[in-house]
Design a protein around this motif. Sequence first.
Motif, mmCIF file in Angstrom:
data_model
loop_
_atom_site.group_PDB
_atom_site.id
_atom_site.type_symbol
_atom_site.label_atom_id
_atom_site.label_comp_id
_atom_site.label_asym_id
_atom_site.label_seq_id
_atom_site.Cartn_x
_atom_site.Cartn_y
_atom_site.Cartn_z
ATOM 1 N N PRO A 252 -35.340 -7.353 -34.924
ATOM 2 C CA PRO A 252 -35.773 -8.322 -33.724
ATOM 3 C C PRO A 252 -37.441 -8.599 -33.931
ATOM 4 O O PRO A 252 -37.696 -9.264 -33.436
ATOM 5 N N SER A 253 -37.984 -7.486 -34.632
ATOM 6 C CA SER A 253 -39.417 -7.545 -34.790
ATOM 7 C C SER A 253 -39.698 -8.772 -35.688
ATOM 8 O O SER A 253 -41.037 -9.223 -35.578
ATOM 9 N N ARG A 254 -38.985 -9.108 -36.477
ATOM 10 C CA ARG A 254 -39.162 -10.483 -37.276
ATOM 11 C C ARG A 254 -38.821 -11.648 -36.747
ATOM 12 O O ARG A 254 -39.090 -12.740 -37.213
ATOM 13 N N TYR A 255 -38.265 -11.788 -35.487
ATOM 14 C CA TYR A 255 -37.824 -13.094 -34.805
ATOM 15 C C TYR A 255 -39.123 -13.841 -34.726
ATOM 16 O O TYR A 255 -38.565 -15.198 -34.906
ATOM 17 N N GLY A 256 -40.272 -13.400 -34.343
ATOM 18 C CA GLY A 256 -41.650 -14.125 -34.155
ATOM 19 C C GLY A 256 -41.708 -15.059 -35.403
ATOM 20 O O GLY A 256 -42.175 -16.116 -35.560
ATOM 21 N N LYS A 257 -41.851 -14.372 -36.493
ATOM 22 C CA LYS A 257 -42.071 -14.844 -37.910
ATOM 23 C C LYS A 257 -41.173 -15.749 -38.145
ATOM 24 O O LYS A 257 -41.458 -16.848 -39.085
ATOM 25 N N LEU A 258 -39.797 -15.578 -37.891
ATOM 26 C CA LEU A 258 -38.599 -16.460 -38.329
ATOM 27 C C LEU A 258 -39.096 -18.036 -37.762
ATOM 28 O O LEU A 258 -38.749 -18.979 -38.397
ATOM 29 N N ILE A 259 -39.684 -18.102 -36.681
ATOM 30 C CA ILE A 259 -39.878 -19.448 -36.037
ATOM 31 C C ILE A 259 -41.230 -19.959 -36.193
ATOM 32 O O ILE A 259 -41.604 -20.869 -35.633
ATOM 33 N N GLU A 260 -42.050 -19.157 -36.954
ATOM 34 C CA GLU A 260 -43.529 -19.493 -37.301
ATOM 35 C C GLU A 260 -43.560 -20.751 -37.972
ATOM 36 O O GLU A 260 -42.896 -21.374 -38.841
ATOM 37 N N GLY A 261 -44.518 -21.714 -37.396
ATOM 38 C CA GLY A 261 -44.835 -22.922 -37.811
ATOM 39 C C GLY A 261 -43.591 -24.295 -37.563
ATOM 40 O O GLY A 261 -43.462 -25.417 -37.996
ATOM 41 N N VAL A 262 -42.496 -23.742 -36.776
ATOM 42 C CA VAL A 262 -41.436 -24.800 -36.392
ATOM 43 C C VAL A 262 -41.945 -25.331 -34.952
ATOM 44 O O VAL A 262 -42.475 -24.811 -34.025
ATOM 45 N N GLU A 263 -41.906 -26.673 -35.202
ATOM 46 C CA GLU A 263 -42.278 -27.457 -33.850
ATOM 47 C C GLU A 263 -41.389 -27.540 -32.907
ATOM 48 O O GLU A 263 -41.547 -27.699 -31.768
ATOM 49 N N GLN A 264 -40.200 -27.737 -33.252
ATOM 50 C CA GLN A 264 -39.026 -27.755 -32.151
ATOM 51 C C GLN A 264 -37.805 -27.360 -32.945
ATOM 52 O O GLN A 264 -37.553 -27.499 -34.012
ATOM 53 N N VAL A 265 -37.000 -26.590 -31.940
ATOM 54 C CA VAL A 265 -35.944 -25.854 -32.372
ATOM 55 C C VAL A 265 -34.579 -26.833 -31.988
ATOM 56 O O VAL A 265 -34.410 -26.911 -30.857
ATOM 57 N N PHE A 266 -33.480 -27.051 -32.860
ATOM 58 C CA PHE A 266 -32.443 -27.752 -32.577
ATOM 59 C C PHE A 266 -31.361 -26.886 -32.979
ATOM 60 O O PHE A 266 -31.243 -26.388 -33.973
ATOM 61 N N VAL A 267 -30.248 -26.734 -32.053
ATOM 62 C CA VAL A 267 -29.179 -25.902 -32.461
ATOM 63 C C VAL A 267 -27.697 -26.703 -31.775
ATOM 64 O O VAL A 267 -27.700 -26.971 -30.786
ATOM 65 N N SER A 268 -27.027 -26.726 -32.878
ATOM 66 C CA SER A 268 -25.752 -27.430 -32.540
ATOM 67 C C SER A 268 -24.698 -26.592 -31.993
ATOM 68 O O SER A 268 -24.627 -25.411 -32.610
ATOM 69 N N GLY A 269 -23.648 -26.803 -31.573
ATOM 70 C CA GLY A 269 -22.383 -26.182 -31.301
ATOM 71 C C GLY A 269 -22.553 -25.048 -30.317
ATOM 72 O O GLY A 269 -21.983 -23.915 -30.601
ATOM 73 N N VAL A 270 -23.609 -25.128 -29.460
ATOM 74 C CA VAL A 270 -23.997 -24.054 -28.658
ATOM 75 C C VAL A 270 -22.765 -23.515 -27.682
ATOM 76 O O VAL A 270 -22.092 -24.598 -27.061
ATOM 77 N N HIS A 271 -22.468 -22.238 -27.715
ATOM 78 C CA HIS A 271 -21.319 -21.842 -26.623
ATOM 79 C C HIS A 271 -21.622 -20.330 -26.157
ATOM 80 O O HIS A 271 -22.784 -19.937 -26.502
ATOM 81 N N ALA A 272 -21.022 -20.106 -25.118
ATOM 82 C CA ALA A 272 -21.169 -18.682 -24.615
ATOM 83 C C ALA A 272 -21.402 -17.607 -25.513
ATOM 84 O O ALA A 272 -20.544 -17.532 -26.505
ATOM 85 N N ALA A 273 -22.221 -16.805 -25.441
ATOM 86 C CA ALA A 273 -22.228 -15.543 -26.505
ATOM 87 C C ALA A 273 -21.198 -14.778 -26.347
ATOM 88 O O ALA A 273 -20.694 -14.350 -25.227
ATOM 89 N N PRO A 274 -20.317 -14.370 -27.525
ATOM 90 C CA PRO A 274 -19.094 -13.705 -27.355
ATOM 91 C C PRO A 274 -19.168 -12.155 -27.277
ATOM 92 O O PRO A 274 -17.975 -11.710 -26.803
ATOM 93 N N ASP A 275 -20.309 -11.689 -27.325
ATOM 94 C CA ASP A 275 -20.445 -10.343 -26.923
ATOM 95 C C ASP A 275 -21.888 -10.007 -26.610
ATOM 96 O O ASP A 275 -22.855 -10.692 -26.826
ATOM 97 N N GLN A 276 -21.999 -8.544 -25.923
ATOM 98 C CA GLN A 276 -23.400 -8.340 -25.561
ATOM 99 C C GLN A 276 -24.524 -8.076 -26.807
ATOM 100 O O GLN A 276 -25.642 -8.418 -26.710
ATOM 101 N N SER A 277 -23.768 -7.849 -28.186
ATOM 102 C CA SER A 277 -24.933 -7.742 -29.010
ATOM 103 C C SER A 277 -25.491 -9.272 -29.373
ATOM 104 O O SER A 277 -26.921 -9.243 -29.625
#
Length: 336
Positions: A252-277
């Motif tokens: 998780p400490s790398r999530y910030g770096k993952l989105i670095e430089g991204v202007e807008q995030v688009f995600v298709s097929g969103v649905h409820a999380a299947p579990d707590q993790s």
Amino acid sequence: MPIRLVDRNPVVPADQLIANMVPPTMFDDVSFASYIPDPAEPTQAEAVAKAEEFAGKVGKIRSGGKRGLFGKKTQATGAGLYLDGGFGVGKTHLLASIYHATPEPKAFGTFVELTHVVGALGFTKALEEFSNHSVLCIDEFELDDPGDTMLVSRLLTELSGRGVSIVATSNTLPGQLGEGRFAAQDFLREIKKLGSIFEAVRVDGPDYRHRDLPPAPDPLSDEDLTAAAERIENASLDDFDELVKHLSTLHPSRYGKLIEGVEQVFVSGVHAAPDQSVALRIVVLADRLYDAGTPVTVSGAKLDELFTEEMLQGGYRKKYLRATSRLLALSRFASV
């Protein structure tokens, strides 16, 4: 062609972890003066005064100390402040204002980020690195993981004894003032050695992120989502299931770096999380997106349907509500 987050495998060197602990860019210019208290919520003005007073103590503590019998100066114990309140009442604004008003070196991060740093560096190294700081600002202190709580409590106890001041915020459910006060007491009880120096200050009010705002936009169709992502430079486009699977491969400490430089995030097929993790990884990603001020647009389910009713009734309820609040705010900034 949109960026695919699932194709990114960012690495954050250990020696940069603490250096990267600064307020999110959206709080670069905040101050005590720029916090506008709600006249209907007197605790807000009181919290501003307490926060400003605390910031004034920090520098004096680091430069102060007492002379012992043989003239040797001993370091004064750090001060402590705990801002307790609901979602979106400006606690992070006050926390960042304290950070900006105190001398270097200093650090700012969420409770989760702090546990990640301690895990990556090891307790002894983390203690050594933070010990020369004037203040450690911890956003969203959490009590839902006893192991992490006790680890951080030990760290804060050691740091306070070395003259590092500690300021923390917590989230409580809007309107549940009793619960908020119990949360503060739980926090003080967990860090018994710090309890005597922590002053708990309540910050009441409605979530400003949704004050007088319409509901979040409805999800787009998959076709419209793709077309919108292709129109925006440096946008990312990922399938929800592929993205959450990729998140499971990254610390998780790398999530910030993952989105670095991204202007807008688009995600298709969103649905409820299947579990707590999966849900908890979404929470961390939502926090990093919010820190960066990165708009979010989706297809599939609405963003307020990411967490099931069962999840919202469980021990991570506050995390899920915070993530939902932040994602809905980010969705309103989106270009489509």
